[in-house]
Scaffold this active site. Structure first.
Site, short mmCIF file in Angstrom:
data_model
loop_
_atom_site.label_atom_id
_atom_site.label_comp_id
_atom_site.label_asym_id
_atom_site.label_seq_id
_atom_site.Cartn_x
_atom_site.Cartn_y
_atom_site.Cartn_z
N GLU A 285 41.28 4.19 1.31
CA GLU A 285 39.78 3.52 1.02
C GLU A 285 39.98 2.09 0.62
O GLU A 285 41.02 1.62 0.42
CB GLU A 285 39.47 4.17 -0.22
CG GLU A 285 38.26 4.09 -0.76
CD GLU A 285 37.02 4.22 0.20
OE1 GLU A 285 36.83 3.16 1.28
OE2 GLU A 285 36.11 5.21 0.23
N ASP B 188 0.76 -1.18 -0.08
CA ASP B 188 0.08 0.12 0.16
C ASP B 188 0.80 1.20 0.07
O ASP B 188 0.43 2.22 0.30
CB ASP B 188 -1.20 0.06 1.17
CG ASP B 188 -0.42 0.02 2.69
OD1 ASP B 188 0.57 0.90 2.77
OD2 ASP B 188 -0.42 -0.89 3.30
N HIS C 77 37.70 13.47 1.83
CA HIS C 77 38.34 14.35 1.00
C HIS C 77 37.40 15.00 0.17
O HIS C 77 36.19 14.66 -0.06
CB HIS C 77 39.25 13.67 0.31
CG HIS C 77 38.54 12.28 -0.63
ND1 HIS C 77 37.83 12.71 -1.82
CD2 HIS C 77 38.28 11.16 -0.39
CE1 HIS C 77 37.12 11.53 -2.06
NE2 HIS C 77 37.36 10.63 -1.51
#
Length: 437
Positions: free
Chosen positions: A317, A76, A242
């Protein structure tokens, strides 16, 4: 082959407020209920809860019918149905990770329809969601089969997706185990909260560190508050992502590659540096990832503050391996199975890359080193999306899966305070007010 029907729903008592979802899987031929799932998910919005209900339903069908199982989805929630059908764009970034997670499951199945149904036709899923929220309000977790359990200390709630039974959750806590509150597992949806709680700056302020305040007030007599001894010392870890790179502009995977800041990224770094060189900030240490985009950002701050930049290899990273430089769509087309596995399991690594679990270990080690080495100081760590999310989720004692529920903008600031007596407190998240001047 059996065809399935999912009916799913989610709700929030306050939007945002205490939230939960419910999902039911039925045999399309006779309507027999094959599985139910429900969970209280802490404080979040209706839309987040609705997406979580959909995901639980899709997971249940995958367990029942395996890959390629045909399924009709009915909810819904007009928003979820239209977005998953591709007819509406996803404008709220907070919902995008949930839509991606649902999409990864959809690609393993064969969805035959996305249908909006009125709420009165979705009563089963709605009832399950409310049962889960009612149980959580009493310190219990919903379980199919007529029982609930007190939540275990230190563990997030997990979804129940089990064959249904006639009984419903009870609400009597264990006589020997104190009731526990529901854990928050989703970030608040800022876009939906809007007028209710004000601006992003109001949510994240103050980003200024407690360590700096301690230095300014070191000679002032301490007064107890009744909450904790006044002698606690905070080590403030400011986390700066960064600035912009060409890969971030194009939304490409950017891991171990040594991309440089764009002119706009350099301006973002300068804006962050200007902010951090003023009161109430008093940086003692700057530590950076070895990657160029982070070092350029850190050096901008160093020039304004007169500090040197230390390099910590563990703040780099995540290595995206073969996906480096590709867009999400490109990866989805070339490595569909690998991407689905990566989105579903933090222990899974991209081809030739690192898993989130592997990154978690080195980032945790880096965070512990910094807090031990610079106790009571204000440390600026300039890093990347994954390491910053890792440090935040560790401070929150959240599971690895929480990484999929966070969004960090380029050049944003977050703040964690570590106290001498043990606890860590996240005081700011994704603060970009310095970029709006």
């Amino acid at each position: 082959m059996t065809s399935y029907v999912i009916e799913a729903d989610g709700g929030s008592r306050g939007n945002p407020g205490p939230a939960g979802y419910g999902a039911v899987v039925m045999d399309a031929s006779d309507g027999q209920v094959l599985a139910e799932a429900a969970e209280a998910i802490g404080v979040t919005t209706n839309n987040v809860a609705e997406y979580r209900g959909l995901i639980a339903g899709l997971q249940a069908v995958l367990r029942l019918g395996g890959e390629g199982a045909p399924v009709a989805v009915r909810m819904d929630s007009k928003l979820v149905i239209e977005q998953m059908a591709g007819r509406w764009k996803i404008k709220n970034e907070g919902l995008r990770p949930l839509a991606l997670e649902a999409g990864a499951l959809v690609r393993q199945l064969r969805v035959t329809e996305w249908t909006w149904i009125p709420r009165e036709r979705n009563k089963h899923a709605d009832r399950l969601a409310n049962e889960a929220m009612d149980a959580a309000a009493k310190g219990l977790t919903w379980k199919a089969g007529g029982t609930t359990h007190p939540e275990p200390q230190g563990e997030p709630p997990t979804a129940a997706a089990q064959p249904p039974a006639a009984g419903r959750p009870t609400t009597t806590p264990s006589p020997t185990t104190p009731p526990l509150v529901a854990h928050q597992t989703d970030l608040l949806d800022i876009g939906a909260m809007g007028a209710a709680i004000g601006t992003i700056s109001e949510i994240s302020a103050p980003t200024a560190s407690t360590a700096a305040a301690q230095q300014r007030t070191a000679k002032a007599p301490a007064k107890g508050t009744g909450w904790a001894p006044p002698t606690r010392v905070a080590t403030s870890l400011l986390l700066l992502r960064h600035g912009e790179t060409a890969l971030s502009v194009e939304r490409r995977f950017s891991g171990r590659g040594d991309a440089e800041l764009t002119p706009n990224g350099l301006a973002q770094a300068a804006a962050a540096a200007e902010r951090l060189s003023r009161e109430p900030y008093r940086l003692d240490v700057i530590v950076s990832s070895p990657l160029k985009r982070a070092r350029q950002t850190a050096e901008a701050v160093a020039r304004r503050t007169g500090l040197d930049v230390e390099v910590d290899e563990d703040l780099r990273e995540l290595d995206f391996g073969d996906w480096e430089g590709h867009t999400f769509t490109e990866v989805q087309r070339r490595w569909p199975a690998e991407l689905s596995a990566w989105l579903a399991d933090p222990e899974t690594a991209p081809p030739g890359g690192e898993s989130f679990a592997t990154v978690a270990r080195r980032v945790q080690a880096a965070g512990e080193r910094l807090v031990e080495r610079y106790e009571g100081k204000t440390v600026l760590a300039v890093s990347h999306v994954t390491p910053i999310k890792m440090l935040l989720r560790l401070a929150l004692m959240a599971p690895l899966e929480s990484l999929y529920r966070m969004h960090l903008d380029v050049a944003c600031l977050s703040l964690i305070e570590y106290y001498a007596d043990g606890p860590a407190v996240v005081k700011s998240f994704n603060d970009t007010s310095h970029l709006r001047r």
